[in-house]
Design an enzyme around this catalytic site. Structure first.
Site, PDB file in Angstrom:
ATOM      1  CG  HIS A   6      -2.011  -0.995   1.138  1.00 29.06           C
ATOM      2  ND1 HIS A   6      -3.151  -0.812   0.395  1.00 29.06           N
ATOM      3  CD2 HIS A   6      -2.111  -2.224   1.689  1.00 29.06           C
ATOM      4  CE1 HIS A   6      -3.924  -1.886   0.507  1.00 29.06           C
ATOM      5  NE2 HIS A   6      -3.316  -2.755   1.285  1.00 29.06           N
ATOM      6  N   PRO A   7       1.449   1.617  -1.151  1.00 29.61           N
ATOM      7  CG  PRO A   7       1.825   1.980  -3.425  1.00 29.61           C
ATOM      8  CD  PRO A   7       1.310   0.949  -2.451  1.00 29.61           C
TER       9      PRO A   7
END
Length: 508
Positions: free
Chosen positions: A139-140
């Site tokens: 989940h950047p």
């Protein structure tokens, strides 16, 4: 409010009060009064539908001076975080269980099986065949720092402690003081990431999830599941069952992410094994402390020799193996001289001594001890293995066809990308069955092609248990899948990896 939600309401009120104390200390009464006014107006608008208060609320927010915007916004952000914690905690709290806030999912499942006349024989077989894989994805866009998440976890722990009826007044005040400290720490900390997390940061976040949550949650759930099975089927969960295990995309998902390279994948895999060894080491240290018993069966006596405390004698060499594993992996991660020591390579190195102890304790009349921490560790070995999580590799389909196309042009065979699907499949099948190498030694591929080859060589250097699947995004044809198998084979992969495809890119 329904009686079963009274504890939740009480916790929200307490957390809100402590947050108010923090705001007052940090910014004075003026800001706190402004926050309270906006909160009450919002409550009136949402719950009572008061249109007059709606207009007052809008004007109140519009008239906020610039210097008050941030603390007021943060106040509501913090309050929502604390409310979410209280709400999440309520679903697992003792009060919730007593009032049956949520239906028990396992009990509900068994009720449905009975209603639909599913035989117990079929249910037993289904339980034995359970193979649930949960995938941790990257989940950047996650902006909340791990530091803040850890503080929220500690707040949750304080709520749990305060729920104990036997807590003394002194201990209760101490815990409430700790809560206020944590809330104040959160208020005075930077809650937003200043830099986008790297793939290594994402992987470390995933390992933290395992360490802080899943490591304890898995054996706890399986223990509960086992008890319910015994009540429903008169048969528990087999000791060697692995109904749930974990995979991860963090460090393996390179589709559209240039920061995930073969070097990153290699380092993430080393870190994963290091974290697994560290967690197992803690388990074995605890078991060595606990298993001081002297009575054992013949198998354990043969393994322990003349040692007075046979269980400790069996487990201490495994502890030494785990310590050496940490040392070797740390040297590899830091690219230092690697000590020449044996390391943990296969779960049998953990499973066999643990299982010998387990059987001996049960045969020696100590089943209650066997079914304690030792059983939890056995469950973890099955769920997490040597690698903690299995890594999925994900790549876009054209990256593989580019490899084959560049290779065929180098070999003077034409441009693979221009061939028909039938010709592609025929070529790939012939090469997969060929005993001669396809990659020439003097070939110097382009950088993108070399990266794909290096990634496949990293895969080839590991065991099959280290990986979940090789996922091809935007795959449309059989040749897309066959190309991956061929490249892996040419890079020295000794095992057949599961290769699957998705027809469109997935959000990460």
């Amino acid at each position: 409010m329904n009686e079963k939600y009274a504890p939740l309401k009480s916790n929200v009120r307490m957390l809100g009060h402590l947050l108010g104390n923090t705001i007052r200390e940090a910014h004075g009464d003026e800001i706190l009064e402004k926050v309270e006014k906006i909160r009450k107006l919002s409550k009136s608008v949402v719950r009572a539908g008061n249109e007059a208060d709606r207009e007052i609320l809008i004007e109140e927010i519009k008239s906020l001076p610039n210097e008050q915007l941030t603390p007021v916004a943060r106040a509501f952000n913090q309050f929502l975080n604390l409310t979410n914690i209280a709400d999440q905690y309520h679903t697992i709290s003792r009060s919730c269980e007593a009032d049956v806030c949520e239906p028990d999912p396992i009990y509900t499942l068994f009720s449905k099986l009975s209603q639909q006349d599913v035989s117990k024989f079929d249910t037993v077989q289904a339980v034995r065949d359970l193979n649930i894989e949960l995938v941790l994805t990257a989940h950047p866009t996650e902006i909340t720092r791990r530091t803040m998440i850890n503080k929220l976890v500690k707040i949750n722990e304080c709520l749990s402690k305060l729920e104990l009826n036997e807590l003394s007044d002194k201990e209760r005040k101490k815990t409430e003081r700790r809560l206020e400290q944590l809330i104040s720490q959160s208020w005075h900390s930077d809650v937003i990431r200043q830099q986008r997390p790297t793939p290594l940061d994402e992987a470390k976040w995933g390992f933290a999830v395992v360490e802080n949550s899943l490591w304890d949650a898995v054996p706890e759930f399986l223990r509960e599941f086992d008890e319910r099975l015994k009540g429903y089927l008169d048969e528990g969960l087999p000791i060697d069952a692995r109904p749930v295990h974990f995979s991860s995309w963090m460090g393996g998902d390179r589709d559209g992410n240039p920061f995930v390279t073969h070097k990153i994948t290699r380092e993430v895999m080393l870190l994963s094994r290091w974290k697994a060894a560290e967690l197992y080491l803690k388990d074995f240290q605890e078991l060595i402390t606990e298993l001081s018993m002297v009575k054992c069966n013949d198998q354990v006596r043969d393994l322990a020799g003349d040692e007075h405390e046979p269980y400790r004698a069996i487990l201490k060499p495994v502890r030494k193996l785990l310590i050496d594993t940490l040392e070797v992996l740390e040297a590899q991660i830091n690219q230092q001289d690697v000590p020449n020591k044996p390391i943990l390579e296969d779960i049998s190195q953990l499973w066999e001594p643990l299982m010998a102890c387990y059987k001996s304790l049960r045969e020696s009349g100590m089943a209650i001890i066997a079914d304690g921490s030792l059983l939890d560790t056995l469950r973890r070995v099955k769920a997490f293995g040597v690698h903690l999580v299995r890594l999925d590799i994900r790549q876009e389909s054209t990256r593989h066809s580019d490899v084959i196309s560049e290779l065929t042009r180098h070999l003077g065979l034409g441009d693979y990308d221009q061939w028909s699907e039938q010709d592609k499949v025929s070529f790939l099948i012939n090469e997969l069955s060929s005993k001669r190498p396809l990659l020439p030694r003097d070939w110097e591929p382009s950088e993108p092609v070399q990266e794909v080859l290096d990634t496949c060589r990293v895969i080839a250097s590991q065991s099959r248990e280290a990986f979940g699947a090789y996922v091809i995004s935007m795959a449309r044809t059989a040749s897309d899948v066959l190309a991956v198998h061929l490249i892996l084979q040419e890079c020295g992969c000794k095992f057949r990896m599961d290769v699957c495809h998705c027809l469109k890119p997935l959000m990460t």
